[in-house]
Write a protein that holds these residues in place. Structure first.
Motif, PDB file in Angstrom:
ATOM      1  N   PHE A  68       0.867  -1.226   0.060  1.00 16.33           N
ATOM      2  CA  PHE A  68      -0.063  -0.038  -0.116  1.00 16.33           C
ATOM      3  C   PHE A  68       1.037   1.225  -0.032  1.00 16.33           C
ATOM      4  CE2 PHE A  68      -2.101   3.273   2.783  1.00 16.33           C
ATOM      5  CZ  PHE A  68      -2.947   3.772   1.981  1.00 16.33           C
ATOM      6  N   VAL A  69       1.915   1.241   0.820  1.00 20.73           N
ATOM      7  CA  VAL A  69       2.811   2.514   0.913  1.00 20.73           C
ATOM      8  C   VAL A  69       3.633   2.705  -0.432  1.00 20.73           C
ATOM      9  CG1 VAL A  69       4.760   3.468   1.950  1.00 20.73           C
ATOM     10  CG2 VAL A  69       3.182   2.315   3.278  1.00 20.73           C
ATOM     11  N   ALA A  70       3.949   1.547  -0.971  1.00 19.97           N
ATOM     12  CA  ALA A  70       4.614   1.560  -2.417  1.00 19.97           C
ATOM     13  C   ALA A  70       3.545   2.230  -3.303  1.00 19.97           C
ATOM     14  CB  ALA A  70       5.129   0.260  -2.960  1.00 19.97           C
ATOM     15  N   ALA A  71       2.316   1.581  -3.345  1.00 20.01           N
ATOM     16  CA  ALA A  71       1.324   2.285  -4.403  1.00 20.01           C
ATOM     17  C   ALA A  71       1.158   3.643  -4.102  1.00 20.01           C
ATOM     18  CB  ALA A  71       0.109   1.200  -4.261  1.00 20.01           C
ATOM     19  N   THR A  72       0.871   4.148  -2.900  1.00 17.94           N
ATOM     20  CA  THR A  72       0.641   5.367  -2.539  1.00 17.94           C
ATOM     21  C   THR A  72       1.636   6.334  -3.152  1.00 17.94           C
ATOM     22  OG1 THR A  72      -0.837   4.607  -0.649  1.00 17.94           O
ATOM     23  CG2 THR A  72      -0.031   7.001  -0.812  1.00 17.94           C
ATOM     24  N   VAL A  73       2.835   6.074  -2.495  1.00 14.10           N
ATOM     25  CA  VAL A  73       4.002   6.893  -3.223  1.00 14.10           C
ATOM     26  C   VAL A  73       4.165   6.935  -4.511  1.00 14.10           C
ATOM     27  CG1 VAL A  73       6.612   7.128  -2.996  1.00 14.10           C
ATOM     28  CG2 VAL A  73       5.285   6.429  -0.909  1.00 14.10           C
ATOM     29  N   LEU A  98      -4.327   0.495 -19.714  1.00 13.58           N
ATOM     30  CA  LEU A  98      -4.282  -0.906 -20.461  1.00 13.58           C
ATOM     31  C   LEU A  98      -4.114  -1.715 -19.380  1.00 13.58           C
ATOM     32  CD1 LEU A  98      -4.350  -2.315 -22.969  1.00 13.58           C
ATOM     33  CD2 LEU A  98      -2.017  -1.646 -23.162  1.00 13.58           C
ATOM     34  N   LEU A  99      -2.995  -1.461 -18.443  1.00 14.56           N
ATOM     35  CA  LEU A  99      -2.458  -2.327 -17.643  1.00 14.56           C
ATOM     36  C   LEU A  99      -3.382  -2.681 -16.536  1.00 14.56           C
ATOM     37  CD1 LEU A  99       1.275  -1.151 -17.178  1.00 14.56           C
ATOM     38  CD2 LEU A  99       0.448  -3.234 -18.551  1.00 14.56           C
ATOM     39  N   GLN A 100      -4.161  -1.716 -16.012  1.00 19.86           N
ATOM     40  CA  GLN A 100      -5.138  -2.124 -15.155  1.00 19.86           C
ATOM     41  C   GLN A 100      -6.077  -3.038 -15.574  1.00 19.86           C
ATOM     42  OE1 GLN A 100      -5.298  -1.079 -12.293  1.00 19.86           O
ATOM     43  NE2 GLN A 100      -7.528  -1.802 -11.686  1.00 19.86           N
ATOM     44  N   GLY A 101      -6.510  -3.187 -16.824  1.00 23.12           N
ATOM     45  CA  GLY A 101      -7.425  -4.205 -17.409  1.00 23.12           C
ATOM     46  C   GLY A 101      -6.850  -5.583 -17.387  1.00 23.12           C
ATOM     47  N   VAL A 102      -5.556  -5.820 -17.166  1.00 17.87           N
ATOM     48  CA  VAL A 102      -5.004  -7.136 -17.114  1.00 17.87           C
ATOM     49  C   VAL A 102      -4.971  -7.718 -15.861  1.00 17.87           C
ATOM     50  CG1 VAL A 102      -2.736  -8.236 -17.506  1.00 17.87           C
ATOM     51  CG2 VAL A 102      -3.169  -6.396 -18.730  1.00 17.87           C
ATOM     52  N   PRO A 103      -5.690  -8.939 -15.739  1.00 16.83           N
ATOM     53  CA  PRO A 103      -5.627  -9.624 -14.648  1.00 16.83           C
ATOM     54  C   PRO A 103      -4.484  -9.871 -13.975  1.00 16.83           C
ATOM     55  CG  PRO A 103      -7.131 -10.561 -16.108  1.00 16.83           C
ATOM     56  CD  PRO A 103      -6.347  -9.854 -16.763  1.00 16.83           C
ATOM     57  N   LYS A 104      -4.040  -9.609 -12.593  1.00 15.16           N
ATOM     58  CA  LYS A 104      -2.747  -9.608 -11.907  1.00 15.16           C
ATOM     59  C   LYS A 104      -2.742 -10.903 -11.734  1.00 15.16           C
ATOM     60  CE  LYS A 104      -2.970  -5.252 -11.938  1.00 15.16           C
ATOM     61  NZ  LYS A 104      -4.104  -4.979 -12.610  1.00 15.16           N
ATOM     62  N   GLN A 122       4.916 -10.688  -3.440  1.00 12.44           N
ATOM     63  CA  GLN A 122       3.639 -10.301  -2.735  1.00 12.44           C
ATOM     64  C   GLN A 122       3.275  -8.963  -2.742  1.00 12.44           C
ATOM     65  OE1 GLN A 122       3.245 -12.082   1.228  1.00 12.44           O
ATOM     66  NE2 GLN A 122       4.352 -14.118   0.277  1.00 12.44           N
ATOM     67  N   VAL A 123       4.390  -8.079  -2.598  1.00  8.57           N
ATOM     68  CA  VAL A 123       4.326  -6.372  -2.325  1.00  8.57           C
ATOM     69  C   VAL A 123       3.916  -6.003  -3.769  1.00  8.57           C
ATOM     70  CG1 VAL A 123       5.791  -4.511  -2.094  1.00  8.57           C
ATOM     71  CG2 VAL A 123       5.805  -6.396  -0.405  1.00  8.57           C
ATOM     72  N   VAL A 124       4.809  -6.706  -4.860  1.00  8.37           N
ATOM     73  CA  VAL A 124       4.476  -6.209  -6.138  1.00  8.37           C
ATOM     74  C   VAL A 124       3.051  -6.336  -6.513  1.00  8.37           C
ATOM     75  CG1 VAL A 124       4.936  -6.675  -8.591  1.00  8.37           C
ATOM     76  CG2 VAL A 124       6.759  -6.392  -7.088  1.00  8.37           C
ATOM     77  N   VAL A 125       2.384  -7.506  -6.274  1.00  8.12           N
ATOM     78  CA  VAL A 125       1.128  -7.925  -6.707  1.00  8.12           C
ATOM     79  C   VAL A 125       0.137  -6.653  -5.748  1.00  8.12           C
ATOM     80  CG1 VAL A 125      -0.935  -9.397  -6.251  1.00  8.12           C
ATOM     81  CG2 VAL A 125       1.362 -10.269  -7.157  1.00  8.12           C
ATOM     82  N   VAL A 126       0.261  -6.658  -4.856  1.00  3.76           N
ATOM     83  CA  VAL A 126      -0.379  -5.795  -3.759  1.00  3.76           C
ATOM     84  C   VAL A 126      -0.374  -4.198  -4.545  1.00  3.76           C
ATOM     85  CG1 VAL A 126      -0.907  -4.467  -1.597  1.00  3.76           C
ATOM     86  CG2 VAL A 126      -0.219  -6.905  -1.628  1.00  3.76           C
ATOM     87  N   SER A 128       0.655  -3.291  -7.367  1.00  2.00           N
ATOM     88  CA  SER A 128       0.052  -3.352  -8.809  1.00  2.00           C
ATOM     89  C   SER A 128      -1.587  -3.205  -8.847  1.00  2.00           C
ATOM     90  CB  SER A 128       0.329  -4.400  -9.523  1.00  2.00           C
ATOM     91  OG  SER A 128      -0.015  -5.524  -9.108  1.00  2.00           O
ATOM     92  N   ILE A 129      -2.196  -3.660  -7.600  1.00  2.00           N
ATOM     93  CA  ILE A 129      -3.692  -3.702  -7.619  1.00  2.00           C
ATOM     94  C   ILE A 129      -4.061  -2.245  -7.039  1.00  2.00           C
ATOM     95  CG2 ILE A 129      -5.502  -4.720  -6.499  1.00  2.00           C
ATOM     96  CD1 ILE A 129      -4.581  -7.457  -6.700  1.00  2.00           C
TER      97      ILE A 129
END
Length: 257
Positions: A68-73, A98-104, A122-126, A128-129
């Motif tokens: 979450f922190v990584a995604a926020t920053v 485009l990337l948002q529409g790709v299932p993780k 796990q962090v990358v998956v979190v 990216s979502i």
């Protein structure tokens, strides 16, 4: 000031009412625990192995918060650049959509090759979502600033950084927090998804083990803990918004409550 019960108290009372009705339905309709366990059976399962569930919750919470922190920053940085750069809006923004529409989950094999099966994956998956709502709300907040304020700032030859800090960021902060709250709930989902794919611990892994053993009490215990975790994290963000962005409409509503 209104004397209505706080949002937290209302949520707790609602949850308590649901649990009471659930328990009553289990007794009245004699629903077997192996089909849908009663709340008492779920709480008994947690009480029987408190250390186990504490460790699993901590594992899931760790990847949730880091992602979450990584995604926020990164989301705020990318959203800011996108909002202030026409070229980025024409190039990066469509790519993000485009990337948002790709299932993780579909990207999981590729991500595993690069990041392995550990915490990094796990962090990358979190991240990216949870990344998308932060970017979208940052762009929305920064591009909705009153045009007259921007023109006045330019007339006064205000430095761009000062303009961003004094006008753009305060205006966009409520929108950014809205994106962060959505991202927080998605982060918990992302953590569970990543544990489904690659993990030997965590509440997501607990769900897999429980389903393989047909242990419905364990499954519902993990689901209950995930729900409580999401509720608690969302509440922390709302509290943070109340103190950091007191001028937002939602924060003002929280203060009234």
């Amino acid at each position: 000031m209104s004397r209505q019960p706080s949002a937290v108290l209302s949520g707790f009372l609602t949850l308590l009412a649901v649990l009471v009705l659930w328990q009553a339905a289990s007794i009245v309709f004699a629903i077997p625990d192996y089909v849908v366990p009663a709340p008492y059976a779920v709480l008994k399962e947690i009480a029987r192995h408190p250390g186990f569930y504490l460790v699993q919750s901590a594992v899931t919470l760790r990847s949730t918060l880091i992602g979450f922190v990584a995604a926020t920053v990164v989301g705020i940085l990318v959203g800011t650049v996108t909002a202030y750069s026409r070229i980025c809006r024409q190039t990066i923004y469509p790519l993000i959509l485009l990337l948002q529409g790709v299932p993780k989950v579909a990207l999981a094999p590729v991500l595993i090759v690069f990041f392995g099966f550990g915490l990094e994956f796990q962090v990358v998956v979190v991240a990216s979502i949870a990344f998308f709502p932060v970017v979208i709300n940052t762009v929305l907040g920064l591009t909705s600033v009153d045009r007259d304020l921007i023109l006045l700032s330019r007339v006064l030859r205000t430095p761009r950084l000062k303009e961003f800090l004094m006008i753009g960021l305060p205006h966009a902060a409520p929108s950014i927090f809205s994106g962060m709250k959505v991202a927080m709930t998605l982060s918990v989902i992302g953590a569970v998804v990543s544990e489904f794919v690659s993990s030997e611990a965590g509440l997501g892994h607990t769900l897999i083990v429980a389903n393989s053993e047909f242990n419905t009490a364990m499954s519902f215990a993990a689901i209950l803990l995930l729900s409580l975790m999401t509720f608690a994290l969302f509440g922390v963000l709302r509290l943070l918004e109340r103190f950091v962005v007191p001028w937002s409409e939602e924060a003002a509503i929280q203060i009234e409550l």
